[in-house]
Design a protein around this motif. Structure first.
Motif, mmCIF file in Angstrom:
data_model
loop_
_atom_site.group_PDB
_atom_site.id
_atom_site.type_symbol
_atom_site.label_atom_id
_atom_site.label_comp_id
_atom_site.label_asym_id
_atom_site.label_seq_id
_atom_site.Cartn_x
_atom_site.Cartn_y
_atom_site.Cartn_z
ATOM 1 N N GLU A 184 30.408 -24.336 34.014
ATOM 2 C CA GLU A 184 31.727 -23.871 34.432
ATOM 3 C C GLU A 184 32.271 -22.819 33.467
ATOM 4 O O GLU A 184 32.902 -21.848 33.888
ATOM 5 C CB GLU A 184 32.689 -25.060 34.532
ATOM 6 N N GLU A 185 32.025 -23.009 32.179
ATOM 7 C CA GLU A 185 32.460 -22.024 31.188
ATOM 8 C C GLU A 185 31.758 -20.690 31.420
ATOM 9 O O GLU A 185 32.388 -19.625 31.381
ATOM 10 C CB GLU A 185 32.170 -22.549 29.780
ATOM 11 N N LYS B 95 30.408 -19.610 34.249
ATOM 12 C CA LYS B 95 30.863 -19.035 35.511
ATOM 13 C C LYS B 95 32.224 -18.360 35.356
ATOM 14 O O LYS B 95 32.470 -17.276 35.904
ATOM 15 C CB LYS B 95 30.926 -20.128 36.585
ATOM 16 N N GLU B 96 33.102 -18.985 34.596
ATOM 17 C CA GLU B 96 34.435 -18.403 34.379
ATOM 18 C C GLU B 96 34.337 -17.106 33.577
ATOM 19 O O GLU B 96 34.982 -16.108 33.919
ATOM 20 C CB GLU B 96 35.322 -19.411 33.649
ATOM 21 N N GLU B 97 33.531 -17.110 32.528
ATOM 22 C CA GLU B 97 33.377 -15.923 31.688
ATOM 23 C C GLU B 97 32.775 -14.749 32.454
ATOM 24 O O GLU B 97 33.143 -13.596 32.247
ATOM 25 C CB GLU B 97 32.497 -16.246 30.480
#
Length: 334
Positions: free
Chosen positions: A193-194, A196-198
């Protein structure tokens, strides 16, 4: 991602079978594992199957092709152990990015070739993310139950590196699989998730746990329902189970999963249980009969094979699912 979701609405998708089982047929020697590049490497390398993506890439590509040829929709990358944590056994931590990238690239090329030959049946690549050989919620020392060989942050860092390389190599899906310690999986999901967000990504994520015995729990002690609750705070493409059990033994746990979620459900069981020599004797026909019970009971959206399965097992699974529509959930998810 939209193509993948469209296909899931229309039909049951078939995952490939075992990579390791197929590689055993090649009977690769230490020299084969080393190839020219690692011929003078100071540590033994035989058994490092993920390394074969660098030293025997044709074999890896051929195995992917064999599964696509029999009708599989999704193949997994040859990256089950491609984290710095697992590669430490071979002193190859520095190769992790390359291992994941090249494995993804090989699978991507084969998938694209099959899709171009038959655009009506798009083929997909799942980046395989294994559990590592350490546990975040259990001590490896019976005399020190409070000890941990790895931390959550260390796992997150390793998983993030793997996920980034797999995405760079071209995977469609990230598959966190063979989960025996849910805290490890939560570290993987946090890392994904980190990332994907970045990077502004929307890469779909599959999660597949492992019920280790007749108690119906994971190795870290969770029931089916507890496992589900622990991981569904993350947006997931699917949740399911693989490994440890054959299709027949896995069925009741898939039923319980389906009673508690509206997510897509996946399963890739072993070809029965191993015999005294650690080999799998269940024939493709026997496995097909058991998978048909899944289909009759509306249990799965994605189905494939784990340990002991071959292209022939997958061919008969493809034949079976062609007669059924995808699972329709009956409940709201947590």
């Amino acid at each position: 991602m939209s193509a993948l979701r469209e296909e899931l609405q229309k039909r049951i998708l078939v995952l490939d079978g075992a990579m390791g089982t197929m590689l055993q047929e090649y009977r690769f020697t230490e020299e084969d594992f080393r190839g020219e590049r690692f011929k003078d490497y100071q540590h033994p390398l035989k058994g490092n199957n993920d390394l074969l993506s660098l030293t025997q890439p044709k074999a890896i590509a051929d195995i992917h092709a064999k599964y696509f040829e029999v009708g599989a929709d999704i193949v997994e990358t040859n990256t089950f152990s491609s984290t710095t944590i697992a590669m430490a056994d071979y002193h190859m931590e520095d190769l992790v990015y390359e291992l994941n990238y090249e494995s993804a690239r090989i699978a991507r090329e084969v998938a694209d070739r099959f899709t171009s030959e038959n655009p009506e049946k798009p083929r997909f690549v799942a980046g395989a993310i294994g559990p590592t050989n350490k546990t975040a919620s259990m001590s490896p020392d019976v005399n020190d139950p409070g000890y941990r060989a790895i931390s959550f942050d260390e796992l997150k860092t390793a998983y993030k590196q793997q996920a980034e390389a797999l995405v760079d190599g071209g995977v469609d899906i990230l598959l966190v699989e063979t989960i025996f310690d849910t805290l490890n999986a939560k570290a993987a999901l946090f890392a994904i998730e980190e990332m994907k967000e970045e990077q502004g990504l929307d890469t779909p994520v599959m999660v597949s746990g492992t019920i280790t015995d007749a108690s119906g729990r994971t190795l870290s002690g969770q029931t089916v329902e507890a496992f589900l609750i622990s991981i569904t705070h993350i947006p997931l493409l699917s949740v399911g189970f693989n490994c440890a059990l054959g299709a027949d033994q896995l069925k009741p746990y898939l039923k319980r999963l389906g009673q508690n979620t509206d997510l897509n459900i996946s399963a890739h069981p072993n070809a029965g249980l191993p015999n005294a020599f650690g080999e799998y004797d269940q024939t493709p026909e026997e496995m097909q009969a058991q998978i048909k019970e899944y289909l009759n009971d509306n249990l799965v959206n994605i189905i494939g094979g784990c340990c002991g399965t071959t292209p022939e097992h997958i061919r008969l699974i493809v034949e079976a699912v062609a007669q059924y529509g995808p699972r329709k959930p009956e409940v709201a998810s947590y």
